[in-house]
Design a protein around this motif. Structure first.
Motif, short mmCIF file in Angstrom:
data_model
loop_
_atom_site.label_atom_id
_atom_site.label_comp_id
_atom_site.label_asym_id
_atom_site.label_seq_id
_atom_site.Cartn_x
_atom_site.Cartn_y
_atom_site.Cartn_z
N GLN A 7 12.47 2.58 -13.98
CA GLN A 7 12.69 3.92 -14.91
C GLN A 7 12.04 3.52 -16.15
N ARG A 8 11.51 2.58 -16.77
CA ARG A 8 10.88 2.32 -17.99
C ARG A 8 12.06 2.43 -19.03
N THR A 9 13.22 1.99 -18.72
CA THR A 9 14.21 1.94 -19.56
C THR A 9 14.25 0.35 -20.09
N VAL A 10 14.41 0.23 -21.37
CA VAL A 10 14.50 -1.12 -21.83
C VAL A 10 15.75 -1.77 -21.58
N VAL A 11 15.68 -2.96 -20.67
CA VAL A 11 16.95 -3.73 -20.38
C VAL A 11 16.59 -5.13 -20.62
N PHE A 12 17.78 -5.74 -20.78
CA PHE A 12 17.87 -7.33 -21.06
C PHE A 12 18.74 -8.03 -20.22
N HIS A 13 18.69 -9.16 -19.96
CA HIS A 13 19.77 -10.21 -19.33
C HIS A 13 20.17 -11.29 -20.41
N SER A 14 21.50 -11.36 -20.82
CA SER A 14 21.72 -12.38 -21.23
C SER A 14 22.73 -13.48 -20.77
#
Length: 151
Positions: free
Chosen positions: A33-40
């Protein structure tokens, strides 16, 4: 760990805790969806007090989390399930505070050694201690009478 004051307050201070390093890995991307996501992913070893034996216990702490970054006040209901929403405004994201929060949430509620590695105080009760308890028990006489078939 000296930068994490709230986390340090929950731990036992010793030389290894003071010099402990948090291993952190962040993967930033955009989803479909072009949303900025990140995994930590966070890893650290901490010292706490074992609640069974009251001795020092070293515990590995691991935390993984997926975040969706949205503007402050934006509608986040369209985001896929499984993401924690992280609202950012004009101020830059404070990653140190975020890491500390995640590590605090990952701490065990009741820190314990492995059951094979520790014993609770008083769990090594001897047979002599049990005899003393039986002798001091006023109902032990009744138990003996109950076992005697002639009464």
């Amino acid at each position: 760990m000296t930068k994490f004051e709230r986390l340090s307050a929950s731990l036992v201070s010793d030389e290894s805790t003071a010099s402990a390093m948090v291993r952190a890995r962040f993967v930033f991307k955009r989803d479909e969806q072009r949303t900025v996501v990140f995994h930590s992913e966070l890893d650290v070893e901490v010292s706490m007090v074992c609640q069974r034996c009251l001795e020092l216990v070293r515990l590995p702490i691991h935390s993984e989390c997926d975040y969706a970054v949205v503007n402050e006040g934006a509608n986040s209901q369209h985001l896929p399930k499984g993401y924690d929403v992280l609202e950012v405004g004009e101020d830059p994201l404070d990653l140190l505070a975020l890491v500390e929060d995640e590590l605090l949430l990952a701490l065990p509620i009741v820190p314990l050694h492995d059951p094979n590695d520790c014993q609770a105080p008083g769990s090594g009760e001897s047979a002599m201690d049990r005899d003393e308890v039986d002798r001091s028990n006023p109902f032990s006489v009744l138990a003996q009478l109950k076992r005697d078939p002639n009464v």
